[in-house]
Scaffold this active site. Structure first.
Site, PDB file in Angstrom:
ATOM      1  N   GLN A   1      31.168  66.750  30.434  1.00  0.00           N
ATOM      2  CA  GLN A   1      29.848  66.322  30.954  1.00  0.00           C
ATOM      3  C   GLN A   1      28.983  67.523  31.354  1.00  0.00           C
ATOM      4  O   GLN A   1      27.780  67.525  31.139  1.00  0.00           O
ATOM      5  CB  GLN A   1      29.972  65.407  32.192  1.00  0.00           C
TER       6      GLN A   1
ATOM      7  N   GLU B   1      22.031  53.086  26.000  1.00  0.00           N
ATOM      8  CA  GLU B   1      23.466  52.857  25.738  1.00  0.00           C
ATOM      9  C   GLU B   1      23.593  51.482  25.079  1.00  0.00           C
ATOM     10  O   GLU B   1      23.021  50.505  25.548  1.00  0.00           O
ATOM     11  CB  GLU B   1      24.244  52.898  27.063  1.00  0.00           C
TER      12      GLU B   1
ATOM     13  N   ASP C   1      20.336  49.734  20.840  1.00  0.00           N
ATOM     14  CA  ASP C   1      20.726  50.669  19.794  1.00  0.00           C
ATOM     15  C   ASP C   1      19.897  51.963  19.892  1.00  0.00           C
ATOM     16  O   ASP C   1      18.664  51.927  19.914  1.00  0.00           O
ATOM     17  CB  ASP C   1      20.503  49.978  18.446  1.00  0.00           C
ATOM     18  N   GLY C   2      20.584  53.081  19.931  1.00  0.00           N
ATOM     19  CA  GLY C   2      19.909  54.359  20.116  1.00  0.00           C
ATOM     20  C   GLY C   2      18.960  54.713  18.982  1.00  0.00           C
ATOM     21  O   GLY C   2      17.890  55.281  19.194  1.00  0.00           O
TER      22      GLY C   2
ATOM     23  N   ASP D   1      25.289  61.660  23.536  1.00  0.00           N
ATOM     24  CA  ASP D   1      26.661  61.610  24.054  1.00  0.00           C
ATOM     25  C   ASP D   1      27.348  60.394  23.446  1.00  0.00           C
ATOM     26  O   ASP D   1      27.482  59.347  24.072  1.00  0.00           O
ATOM     27  CB  ASP D   1      26.634  61.515  25.582  1.00  0.00           C
ATOM     28  N   SER D   2      27.760  60.559  22.220  1.00  0.00           N
ATOM     29  CA  SER D   2      28.284  59.412  21.470  1.00  0.00           C
ATOM     30  C   SER D   2      29.807  59.411  21.457  1.00  0.00           C
ATOM     31  O   SER D   2      30.446  60.350  21.921  1.00  0.00           O
ATOM     32  CB  SER D   2      27.777  59.485  20.035  1.00  0.00           C
TER      33      SER D   2
ATOM     34  N   ASP E   1      33.076  59.509  18.773  1.00  0.00           N
ATOM     35  CA  ASP E   1      33.201  60.463  17.681  1.00  0.00           C
ATOM     36  C   ASP E   1      32.362  60.038  16.484  1.00  0.00           C
ATOM     37  O   ASP E   1      32.519  58.932  15.978  1.00  0.00           O
ATOM     38  CB  ASP E   1      34.666  60.565  17.248  1.00  0.00           C
TER      39      ASP E   1
ATOM     40  N   TYR F   1      40.918  65.680  24.550  1.00  0.00           N
ATOM     41  CA  TYR F   1      40.273  65.374  23.262  1.00  0.00           C
ATOM     42  C   TYR F   1      41.140  65.925  22.128  1.00  0.00           C
ATOM     43  O   TYR F   1      41.932  66.845  22.353  1.00  0.00           O
ATOM     44  CB  TYR F   1      38.857  65.969  23.206  1.00  0.00           C
TER      45      TYR F   1
HETATM   46  N1  SPD Z   1      37.096  62.364  20.946  1.00  0.00           N
HETATM   47  C1  SPD Z   1      36.340  61.783  21.995  1.00  0.00           C
HETATM   48  C2  SPD Z   1      34.939  62.209  22.064  1.00  0.00           C
HETATM   49  C3  SPD Z   1      34.195  61.468  23.117  1.00  0.00           C
HETATM   50  C4  SPD Z   1      32.805  61.886  23.293  1.00  0.00           C
HETATM   51  N2  SPD Z   1      32.054  61.070  24.211  1.00  0.00           N
HETATM   52  C5  SPD Z   1      32.528  61.030  25.532  1.00  0.00           C
HETATM   53  C6  SPD Z   1      31.614  60.307  26.454  1.00  0.00           C
HETATM   54  C7  SPD Z   1      31.668  60.857  27.820  1.00  0.00           C
HETATM   55  N3  SPD Z   1      30.455  60.686  28.526  1.00  0.00           N
END
Ligand code: SPD
Length: 324
Positions: free
Chosen positions: A102, A146, A177-178, A196-197, A199, A258
């Site tokens: 973040q 969102e 929808d963005g 901030d999506s 994947d 991740y």
């Molecule tokens: N592989 C996971 C990637 C996630 C990205 N988005 C996270 C959202 C956190 N605000």
């Protein structure tokens, strides 16, 4: 769905604690194909997006699982990373390492432009990016679009330290929808757009949000991992180079939960004043437009900002050749 209603819903399989539900979900298939367990009582993140590997966390208790209109939403208490938010089987945030993601996705772009005023967040329904944007006293408007209201509700219930971002009076939440939202945004409305999506699958061509973010003076989008998706990053850099007439940059950071433990960011700017993303103009500890009452940052600092653009040789070779 309201968070209160969500809280009272019992687990469908009636199991409690010890992560035993993870294995039973696999057996009965209730949570779909995304959730799997290599070791009983552990959550293992498996996906065709990172074939042949699975990062696992020990599950203490499943706190929430529901299918929203868009995706499977799950929250569990892990042994070592606090509460974990999982969407369609993919870890989005954990309480322990969310600061890395973040703070970097927010401060890499916002420390690169002087006195950001209008900021748009696409996705980010957990509120963590909003929390970070709200540190800037120069910011007047924080719009967020969102798609999944359940993510917002679940975050407010289980992740109050992230969802605190929604409490800022400058925040305007749009559920939708963005891409559709961006189509109605006049060019130049925002000083920064942060995508901030979940994947992204495939290149920008298949991910239309990135085709319309040129209305921002600076934009950032979370983009894949150099260990797993170098071929996709190569395509994305090439396409961004055609779309954005300012600068196109790739940065990365460490997020232990991740895939492969790292995640990347595309930072792009439109034509106009040059944005030198690698050298922050706002030094976060000294800057006037930074609200110190919000408490200290845990991860980001000006040194890690610049370091995020230093790439291993194998990635540098490919990205540099695309950015020339
Ligand atoms: N592989 C996971 C990637 C996630 C990205 N988005 C996270 C959202 C956190 N605000």
């Amino acid at each position: 769905m309201e968070a209160e209603a969500v809280a009272k819903r019992p687990r469908e399989d009636g199991a409690e604690g010890n992560g035993g539900g993870v294995s039973s979900m696999v057996e009965d298939g209730k949570a779909g194909d995304y959730i799997s367990s290599v070791i009983p009582g552990w959550f293992s993140e498996m996906s065709p997006m990172w074939p042949g590997e699975a990062h696992s966390l020990k599950v203490e208790q499943i706190l929430f699982q529901e299918k929203s209109q868009y995706q499977n939403v799950m929250v569990f208490q892990s042994s070592t990373y606090g509460k974990v938010l999982v969407l369609d089987g993919v870890i989005q945030v954990t309480e322990r390492d969310e600061c890395a993601y973040q703070e970097m996705i927010t401060h890499l772009p916002l420390c690169s432009i002087p006195k950001p005023k209008k900021v748009l967040v696409i996705g980010g329904g957990d509120g963590g990016v909003l929390r970070e944007v709200s540190r800037y006293s120069s910011v007047e408007v924080i719009d967020i679009c969102e798609i999944d209201a359940m993510v917002v509700d679940v975050s407010k219930q289980f992740f109050p330290k992230l969802a605190v971002g929604f409490e800022d009076p400058r925040v305007n939440l749009h559920i939708g929808d963005g891409v559709a939202f961006l189509k109605n945004v006049p060019e130049g409305t925002y000083d920064a757009i942060i995508v901030d999506s979940s994947d992204p699958i495939g290149t920008e061509k298949q991910h239309p949000i990135s085709n319309v973010i040129f209305s921002g003076k600076s934009s950032l989008s979370q983009r894949c991992c150099i260990w797993l998706h170098m071929h996709i990053i190569e395509d994305i850099v090439s396409i961004c180079r055609q779309i954005f007439k300012g600068s196109v940059n790739y940065a990365w950071t460490s997020v232990p939960t991740y895939p492969s433990g790292v995640i990347g960011f595309m930072l792009c700017s439109t034509e106009g004043p040059v944005v030198d993303f690698q050298h922050p103009v706002n030094k976060i500890d000294e800057c006037d437009s930074f609200n110190k009452e919000k408490g200290p940052l845990k991860f980001y600092n000006p040194e890690i900002h610049s370091a995020a653009f230093c790439l291993p040789s194998f990635a540098k070779k490919i990205i540099d050749s695309e950015t020339r």
